[in-house]
Write a protein that holds these residues in place. Structure first.
Motif, mmCIF file in Angstrom:
data_model
loop_
_atom_site.group_PDB
_atom_site.id
_atom_site.type_symbol
_atom_site.label_atom_id
_atom_site.label_comp_id
_atom_site.label_asym_id
_atom_site.label_seq_id
_atom_site.Cartn_x
_atom_site.Cartn_y
_atom_site.Cartn_z
ATOM 1 N N LEU A 57 0.980 -1.170 -0.079
ATOM 2 C CA LEU A 57 -0.057 -0.003 0.159
ATOM 3 C C LEU A 57 0.898 1.214 -0.167
ATOM 4 O O LEU A 57 2.068 1.136 0.575
ATOM 5 C CB LEU A 57 -0.776 0.202 1.308
ATOM 6 C CG LEU A 57 -1.723 -1.285 1.519
ATOM 7 C CD1 LEU A 57 -1.560 -1.969 2.838
ATOM 8 C CD2 LEU A 57 -3.144 -0.718 1.690
ATOM 9 N N ARG A 58 0.223 2.214 -0.518
ATOM 10 C CA ARG A 58 0.869 3.646 -0.363
ATOM 11 C C ARG A 58 0.136 4.410 0.251
ATOM 12 O O ARG A 58 -1.271 4.059 0.659
ATOM 13 C CB ARG A 58 0.910 4.299 -1.935
ATOM 14 C CG ARG A 58 2.116 3.966 -2.648
ATOM 15 C CD ARG A 58 3.219 4.320 -2.412
ATOM 16 N NE ARG A 58 3.108 5.820 -2.966
ATOM 17 C CZ ARG A 58 3.846 6.996 -2.447
ATOM 18 N NH1 ARG A 58 4.811 6.815 -1.471
ATOM 19 N NH2 ARG A 58 3.867 8.294 -2.819
ATOM 20 N N GLU A 59 0.736 5.413 0.973
ATOM 21 C CA GLU A 59 -0.240 6.388 1.932
ATOM 22 C C GLU A 59 -0.188 7.905 1.452
ATOM 23 O O GLU A 59 0.941 8.275 0.988
ATOM 24 C CB GLU A 59 0.488 6.410 3.207
ATOM 25 C CG GLU A 59 -0.378 7.086 4.469
ATOM 26 C CD GLU A 59 0.427 6.891 5.805
ATOM 27 O OE1 GLU A 59 -0.406 6.175 6.444
ATOM 28 O OE2 GLU A 59 1.056 7.788 5.866
ATOM 29 N N ASP A 60 -1.169 8.722 1.473
ATOM 30 C CA ASP A 60 -1.420 10.099 0.963
ATOM 31 C C ASP A 60 -1.121 10.905 2.180
ATOM 32 O O ASP A 60 -0.796 10.315 3.389
ATOM 33 C CB ASP A 60 -2.521 10.544 0.216
ATOM 34 C CG ASP A 60 -3.679 10.521 1.049
ATOM 35 O OD1 ASP A 60 -3.653 10.492 2.296
ATOM 36 O OD2 ASP A 60 -4.902 10.427 0.618
ATOM 37 N N GLU A 61 -0.887 12.208 1.921
ATOM 38 C CA GLU A 61 -0.599 13.044 2.831
ATOM 39 C C GLU A 61 -1.508 13.181 3.965
ATOM 40 O O GLU A 61 -1.228 13.833 5.098
ATOM 41 C CB GLU A 61 -0.437 14.818 2.315
ATOM 42 C CG GLU A 61 -1.710 15.025 1.630
ATOM 43 C CD GLU A 61 -1.396 16.445 0.839
ATOM 44 O OE1 GLU A 61 -2.389 16.928 0.509
ATOM 45 O OE2 GLU A 61 -0.134 16.811 0.503
ATOM 46 N N ASN A 62 -2.919 12.607 3.685
ATOM 47 C CA ASN A 62 -3.679 12.693 4.812
ATOM 48 C C ASN A 62 -3.879 11.441 5.720
ATOM 49 O O ASN A 62 -4.822 11.212 6.664
ATOM 50 C CB ASN A 62 -5.150 12.860 4.029
ATOM 51 C CG ASN A 62 -5.345 14.328 3.430
ATOM 52 O OD1 ASN A 62 -4.790 15.148 3.994
ATOM 53 N ND2 ASN A 62 -5.945 14.246 2.363
ATOM 54 N N LEU A 68 -1.881 -0.882 -3.950
ATOM 55 C CA LEU A 68 -1.267 -1.146 -5.134
ATOM 56 C C LEU A 68 -1.061 -2.492 -5.819
ATOM 57 O O LEU A 68 -1.498 -2.627 -7.080
ATOM 58 C CB LEU A 68 0.392 -0.671 -4.842
ATOM 59 C CG LEU A 68 0.606 0.821 -4.347
ATOM 60 C CD1 LEU A 68 2.049 0.967 -4.281
ATOM 61 C CD2 LEU A 68 -0.172 1.790 -5.463
ATOM 62 N N TYR A 69 -0.904 -3.435 -5.068
ATOM 63 C CA TYR A 69 -0.777 -4.982 -5.521
ATOM 64 C C TYR A 69 -0.472 -5.827 -4.424
ATOM 65 O O TYR A 69 -0.217 -5.464 -3.396
ATOM 66 C CB TYR A 69 0.211 -5.048 -6.588
ATOM 67 C CG TYR A 69 1.723 -4.611 -6.335
ATOM 68 C CD1 TYR A 69 2.458 -5.344 -5.425
ATOM 69 C CD2 TYR A 69 2.012 -3.377 -6.790
ATOM 70 C CE1 TYR A 69 3.904 -5.077 -5.045
ATOM 71 C CE2 TYR A 69 3.407 -2.918 -6.259
ATOM 72 C CZ TYR A 69 4.394 -3.958 -5.662
ATOM 73 O OH TYR A 69 5.537 -3.423 -5.293
ATOM 74 N N SER A 90 11.708 3.378 2.675
ATOM 75 C CA SER A 90 10.554 2.738 2.087
ATOM 76 C C SER A 90 9.636 3.802 1.697
ATOM 77 O O SER A 90 9.198 4.704 2.666
ATOM 78 C CB SER A 90 10.117 1.635 2.867
ATOM 79 O OG SER A 90 9.010 1.247 2.382
ATOM 80 N N ARG A 91 8.903 3.751 0.836
ATOM 81 C CA ARG A 91 7.802 4.550 0.457
ATOM 82 C C ARG A 91 6.295 3.707 0.471
ATOM 83 O O ARG A 91 5.286 4.312 -0.270
ATOM 84 C CB ARG A 91 8.241 5.444 -0.928
ATOM 85 C CG ARG A 91 9.386 6.191 -0.804
ATOM 86 C CD ARG A 91 9.433 6.938 -2.195
ATOM 87 N NE ARG A 91 8.460 7.654 -2.677
ATOM 88 C CZ ARG A 91 8.554 8.376 -3.797
ATOM 89 N NH1 ARG A 91 9.526 8.444 -4.696
ATOM 90 N NH2 ARG A 91 7.646 9.351 -3.978
ATOM 91 N N ILE A 92 6.304 2.526 0.652
ATOM 92 C CA ILE A 92 5.357 1.635 0.723
ATOM 93 C C ILE A 92 5.253 1.201 2.170
ATOM 94 O O ILE A 92 6.202 0.984 3.023
ATOM 95 C CB ILE A 92 5.442 0.683 -0.363
ATOM 96 C CG1 ILE A 92 6.537 -0.178 -0.157
ATOM 97 C CG2 ILE A 92 5.411 1.186 -1.809
ATOM 98 C CD1 ILE A 92 6.343 -1.489 0.655
ATOM 99 N N ARG A 93 3.839 0.558 2.316
ATOM 100 C CA ARG A 93 3.737 -0.208 3.400
ATOM 101 C C ARG A 93 3.176 -1.679 2.836
ATOM 102 O O ARG A 93 2.449 -1.987 2.143
ATOM 103 C CB ARG A 93 2.441 0.338 4.324
ATOM 104 C CG ARG A 93 1.907 -0.389 5.528
ATOM 105 C CD ARG A 93 0.892 0.469 6.280
ATOM 106 N NE ARG A 93 1.407 1.682 6.868
ATOM 107 C CZ ARG A 93 1.251 2.928 6.603
ATOM 108 N NH1 ARG A 93 0.190 3.139 5.818
ATOM 109 N NH2 ARG A 93 1.708 4.036 7.331
ATOM 110 N N ALA A 94 3.765 -2.636 3.862
ATOM 111 C CA ALA A 94 3.586 -4.116 3.515
ATOM 112 C C ALA A 94 2.780 -4.707 4.519
ATOM 113 O O ALA A 94 3.379 -4.750 5.650
ATOM 114 C CB ALA A 94 4.796 -4.744 3.042
#
Length: 210
Positions: A57-62, A68-69, A90-94
């Motif tokens: 997953l990706r996270e936005d500023e909020n 993502l996949y 890292s720019r993602i969360r697993a």
């Protein structure tokens, strides 16, 4: 460990590389909903998934997340590769979707094997390509699909990944991953049930059509 490694990767890697992986890799088990990688972490190892499924997953500023996949057996994460090779955060969360296990490969071995083993090099490049296509698909889904179509795709994709036609996520959990409200998800799920595509139960959603 070698038996599990063979089951997941013997069709990809040659015996010499499998031997090296077995020697240096760290075996790690995880449970559903475990946080495996967090945004901002420095990543020093690359995962090879043996069993189970992981969502990226990706996270936005909020603080809202976007799926993502999914990763399945025999997969690795292209985002992790990029962070390992570039020594960046890292720019993602697993998060683990199911119980499972993986092997953690030290970053120095990743680099060494790129020149030493053609199968490893092909695996890394193929992984980048597959994950890129999945992210493009995620963007297309957001840009071109109606929310009811996105919801049905989300449900069928998840069913395929976990190998079960019954989805046990709550309406709120689905809403969170799809960037919408629980009320909207509940309404759309009911509409899908009326179309005969799913069956709603008290604590699960059953997929009837693929």
């Amino acid at each position: 460990m070698r038996d599990i490694l063979n089951q997941a990767y013997s069709y990809i890697f040659e015996e010499a590389l499998l031997d090296e992986i077995a020697k240096v890799a760290v075996y790690k088990e995880f449970k559903a909903d475990d946080y495996l990688i967090e945004i901002g972490d420095y990543i020093k190892t690359m995962p090879l998934l043996l069993t189970g499924a992981i969502k990226i997953l990706r996270e936005d500023e909020n603080g809202d997340e976007l799926l993502l996949y999914f990763l399945e057996r025999g997969d690795t994460c292209a985002m992790t590769l990029t962070c390992c090779m570039g020594q960046s955060k890292s720019r993602i969360r697993a998060i683990a979707e199911t119980n499972g296990a993986m092997l953690m490969i030290p970053v120095e071995k990743m680099e060494e094997w790129l020149t030493k083993y053609k199968t490893w090099r092909n695996f890394v490049f193929d992984s980048y390509n597959v994950r890129l296509n999945e992210m493009l698909e995620a963007i297309d889904t957001l840009a071109f699909m109606n929310l009811d179509e996105r919801l049905y795709k989300y449900l069928t994709d998840k069913a395929k990944v976990i190998g079960d036609t019954e989805i046990k996520n709550t309406h709120q959990e689905i809403a969170y991953e799809m960037h919408t409200s629980r009320v909207v998800i509940s309404r759309l799920l009911k509409a899908l049930e009326l179309k005969g595509k799913i069956k709603l139960h008290r604590n699960k959603i059953e997929i009837l059509q693929f």
